[in-house]
Design an enzyme around this catalytic site. Structure first.
Site, PDB file in Angstrom:
ATOM      1  CD  GLU A 241      -2.513   3.986 -19.292  1.00 29.92           C
ATOM      2  OE1 GLU A 241      -3.506   4.504 -19.844  1.00 29.92           O
ATOM      3  OE2 GLU A 241      -1.468   3.731 -19.896  1.00 29.92           O
ATOM      4  CB  CYS A 275     -10.591   3.466 -18.669  1.00 28.57           C
ATOM      5  SG  CYS A 275      -9.704   2.061 -19.345  1.00 28.57           S
TER       6      CYS A 275
HETATM    7  P1  NAD Z   1      -9.268   5.830  -7.833  1.00 34.49           P
HETATM    8  O1  NAD Z   1      -8.461   6.932  -8.374  1.00 34.49           O
HETATM    9  O2  NAD Z   1     -10.262   6.122  -6.778  1.00 34.49           O
HETATM   10  O3  NAD Z   1      -8.317   4.674  -7.221  1.00 34.49           O
HETATM   11  C1  NAD Z   1      -7.351   4.011  -7.997  1.00 34.49           C
HETATM   12  C2  NAD Z   1      -6.292   3.422  -7.087  1.00 34.49           C
HETATM   13  O4  NAD Z   1      -5.575   4.475  -6.459  1.00 34.49           O
HETATM   14  C3  NAD Z   1      -6.819   2.547  -5.959  1.00 34.49           C
HETATM   15  O5  NAD Z   1      -5.956   1.440  -5.804  1.00 34.49           O
HETATM   16  C4  NAD Z   1      -6.747   3.469  -4.749  1.00 34.49           C
HETATM   17  O6  NAD Z   1      -6.632   2.793  -3.533  1.00 34.49           O
HETATM   18  C5  NAD Z   1      -5.497   4.253  -5.057  1.00 34.49           C
HETATM   19  N1  NAD Z   1      -5.389   5.569  -4.407  1.00 34.49           N
HETATM   20  C6  NAD Z   1      -6.385   6.398  -4.006  1.00 34.49           C
HETATM   21  N2  NAD Z   1      -5.868   7.538  -3.488  1.00 34.49           N
HETATM   22  C7  NAD Z   1      -4.521   7.419  -3.569  1.00 34.49           C
HETATM   23  C8  NAD Z   1      -3.432   8.273  -3.220  1.00 34.49           C
HETATM   24  N3  NAD Z   1      -3.626   9.489  -2.699  1.00 34.49           N
HETATM   25  N4  NAD Z   1      -2.183   7.850  -3.453  1.00 34.49           N
HETATM   26  C9  NAD Z   1      -1.962   6.638  -4.027  1.00 34.49           C
HETATM   27  N5  NAD Z   1      -2.953   5.776  -4.360  1.00 34.49           N
HETATM   28  C10 NAD Z   1      -4.215   6.168  -4.153  1.00 34.49           C
HETATM   29  O7  NAD Z   1      -9.951   5.155  -9.089  1.00 34.49           O
HETATM   30  P2  NAD Z   1     -11.002   3.978  -9.133  1.00 34.49           P
HETATM   31  O8  NAD Z   1     -12.337   4.458  -8.696  1.00 34.49           O
HETATM   32  O9  NAD Z   1     -10.423   2.788  -8.455  1.00 34.49           O
HETATM   33  O10 NAD Z   1     -11.015   3.666 -10.711  1.00 34.49           O
HETATM   34  C11 NAD Z   1     -11.882   4.263 -11.618  1.00 34.49           C
HETATM   35  C12 NAD Z   1     -11.117   5.159 -12.555  1.00 34.49           C
HETATM   36  O11 NAD Z   1     -10.057   4.441 -13.183  1.00 34.49           O
HETATM   37  C13 NAD Z   1     -11.971   5.661 -13.701  1.00 34.49           C
HETATM   38  O12 NAD Z   1     -11.795   7.048 -13.852  1.00 34.49           O
HETATM   39  C14 NAD Z   1     -11.442   4.913 -14.914  1.00 34.49           C
HETATM   40  O13 NAD Z   1     -11.640   5.563 -16.144  1.00 34.49           O
HETATM   41  C15 NAD Z   1     -10.001   4.773 -14.552  1.00 34.49           C
HETATM   42  N6  NAD Z   1      -9.368   3.690 -15.326  1.00 34.49           N
HETATM   43  C16 NAD Z   1      -8.488   4.039 -16.321  1.00 34.49           C
HETATM   44  C17 NAD Z   1      -7.891   3.046 -17.093  1.00 34.49           C
HETATM   45  C18 NAD Z   1      -6.936   3.396 -18.214  1.00 34.49           C
HETATM   46  O14 NAD Z   1      -6.286   2.491 -18.733  1.00 34.49           O
HETATM   47  N7  NAD Z   1      -6.816   4.650 -18.601  1.00 34.49           N
HETATM   48  C19 NAD Z   1      -8.185   1.699 -16.834  1.00 34.49           C
HETATM   49  C20 NAD Z   1      -9.065   1.395 -15.808  1.00 34.49           C
HETATM   50  C21 NAD Z   1      -9.650   2.404 -15.057  1.00 34.49           C
END
Ligand code: NAD
Length: 520
Positions: A241, A275
């Protein structure tokens, strides 16, 4: 600041609105993450045998825990994420309680064995059904923006399907993640059915590395790609997502008062950190001045401040990193010739709700995800142009179309490249647990919520039965020229799917079966 500074073995969580420390959590080591997945796999052996009634009882008990602690949970969400207290209830707690009751009551029916049609094979005495098996351990890696409802909803769906769960909450909201674990524990779930590990990206990576049976990831496109690549090493399947740049199209026959209210909420709730936030508004030229005036007036009325006061509509941004992206995008709009109608400044981690006009798709800030309280407005002349502008994006999560002409609304909706498109509604369908959620294009792969989301958490097994198991099949060995003649005739008869066309095959089939009998 909520930049989650951390010692090597500790995360400090801050309230982004006040800068106060919320608390410290230990970073789970990669070995401990692996052990958690192993414990989850062991617990799965018993959990998978529980009845739907027992799972329902426990999920409903978890609901009661949440209902008893609603205000405390809402304050914790507000403290860790910066969002208003009321929004923590309306956009996280209330929708997830609804999701919980729905899947608690309906998962059994949604996952009941299903007979499937097999056409002419049924006339040969065969039948087929699909039964659904749980996968095992589901790893849930959410973002920080809906730190309660997203991982909790996915965990509930996972356990109702018979899986166990390991959640790695965002490093910005670890206490909300731990609260989810506590809720399941208080509800009486057996040990290790739902576990929570804490840490930043490396801990998430360790969870993927530990080879759970599914990864449910919510976050950025860049991290989504890294996770998909790492998960592929173990053939772990993923639901991703990811980000959005969601368009709202307003035709000049729309109810502009409603559309303005929807645009303000859709762009500014959670400080624009959804998002599915409205990140691009396209209004038909004739309605542009009126709609913009209404939007600006409504924006002027919004109170911004620390989220624990009830009349605060806009809280703080969740992190300095996010704030910097917003500043950069507003600056990009300014430089490119767009006009800031209201807002456009930040203070601490608060960024004013900002309405921008004269935006065009050529501007960088109209293409990259902002994830902040900005509402850029562009205009269009025709239906075709609106569709083209809306689809001119690498993302495709949600969209909305505003018009009093419902036929036009539905026609346009079906041409928008997005996983969910609303007509005269905006953003909120993630809150309807019965509807599928997920993106087209770079907004993701797979679905959460709805039947489609539940089916991501099971593996279908096909059971095929021959109830007249007395004759050999015509396609068995040994082959012969009679066999080949039968096969050739099958292509134009049996393979047509038509009973009438298949009737002429029957004499040849009988000859072939007699041949097989003689051969034994
Ligand atoms: P992010 O990708 O920085 O982090 C998301 C999660 O992934 C965190 O828990 C982080 O610790 C973990 N993570 C980071 N690197 C990783 C790796 N290499 N392996 C495994 N896990 C890892 O995103 P963010 O800044 O926390 O969130 C913002 C983004 O989320 C925005 O782009 C937003 O649009 C998206 N989002 C999408 C939805 C949806 O339903 N499509 C919902 C909410 C947020």
């Amino acid at each position: 600041m909520n930049a989650a500074p951390r010692a090597s073995d500790e995360i400090i969580s801050f309230d982004p609105a006040t800068g106060k420390e919320v608390g410290r959590v230990t970073v789970t080591s990669p070995e401990e993450v692996k052990a958690a997945v192993a414990r989850g796999r062991e617990a799965f052996q018993e959990w998978r045998k529980t009845s739907f009634a027992e799972r329902k009882r426990l999920v409903m008990a978890a609901r009661e825990v949440i209902l008893a602690e609603t205000d405390d949970i809402a304050h914790l969400i507000s403290d860790e994420s910066g969002k208003p207290f009321g929004e923590a209830i309306s956009m996280e707690i209330a929708p997830v309680l609804d999701l919980m009751q729905f899947f608690a009551k309906k998962a059994q029916k949604l996952l009941a064995p299903k007979r499937i049609g097999i056409g002419l094979y049924a006339l040969l005495g065969r039948s087929s059904k699909i039964v659904y098996h749980p996968l095992g351990v589901v790893g849930i890696i959410p973002a920080w923006n809906y730190p309660f409802s997203i991982p909790l909803g996915e965990a509930v769906m996972s356990v109702m399907a018979g899986n166990t769960v390991v959640i790695k909450p965002s490093e910005l909201t670890p206490f909300v993640g731990l609260k989810i674990g506590e809720i399941f524990e208080k509800a009486g779930f057996p040990a290790n059915v739902v576990q929570v590990v804490t840490g930043a990206g490396e801990t998430g990576a360790a969870l993927v590395e530990a080879a759970p049976d599914k990864i449910m990831f919510t976050g950025s496109v860049a991290t989504g790609k890294r996770i998909a690549a790492a998960a592929a090493k173990n053939l772990t399947s993923t639901v991703l997502e990811l980000g959005g740049k969601d368009p709202m199209i307003v035709f000049d026959d729309a109810n502009l008062e409603l559309a303005a209210g929807a645009a303000v909420w859709g762009a500014f709730c959670n400080s624009g950190q959804s998002c599915s936030s409205v990140e691009r508004l396209y209004v038909q030229e004739g309605a542009a001045a009126d709609l913009t005036r209404k939007i600006v007036e409504k924006t002027r009325q919004l109170k911004q401040g620390v989220g624990d006061t009830e009349d605060i509509s806009i809280g703080a941004m969740s992190s300095e990193r996010q704030l910097k992206i917003v500043e950069d995008h507003v600056e990009d709009f300014r430089r490119a010739g767009a006009k800031i109608e209201i807002g456009g400044r930040g203070k601490g981690l608060f960024y004013e709700p900002t309405v921008i006009t004269d935006a065009t798709n050529e501007m960088r800030a109209m293409r990259d995800e902002t994830f902040g309280p900005t509402l850029p407005i562009a205009t269009f002349k025709t239906e075709e142009e609106a569709i083209r502008l809306a689809n001119d994006s690498e993302f495709g999560l949600t969209a909305s179309v505003w018009t009093r002409d419902y036929a036009k609304g539905k026609r346009v909706a079906q041409q928008i490249e997005a996983g969910s498109v609303c007509v005269n509604e905006v953003l909120y369908t993630h809150g309807i647990g019965t509807t599928p959620w997920g993106g087209f294009k770079n907004s993701g792969r797979g679905r959460t919520h709805g039947t489609e989301g539940l089916l991501e958490l099971v593996q279908p097994q096909h059971i095929h039965v021959n109830r007249i198991a007395v004759l050999p099949d015509a396609w068995w060995m040994p082959y012969s020229s009679k066999a080949v003649a039968t096969f050739r005739k099958m292509t134009r008869t049996f393979s047509s799917g038509s009973l009438i066309k298949t009737v002429p095959l029957i004499p040849q089939l009988l000859i072939r079966i007699r041949e097989l009998f003689k051969a034994k």
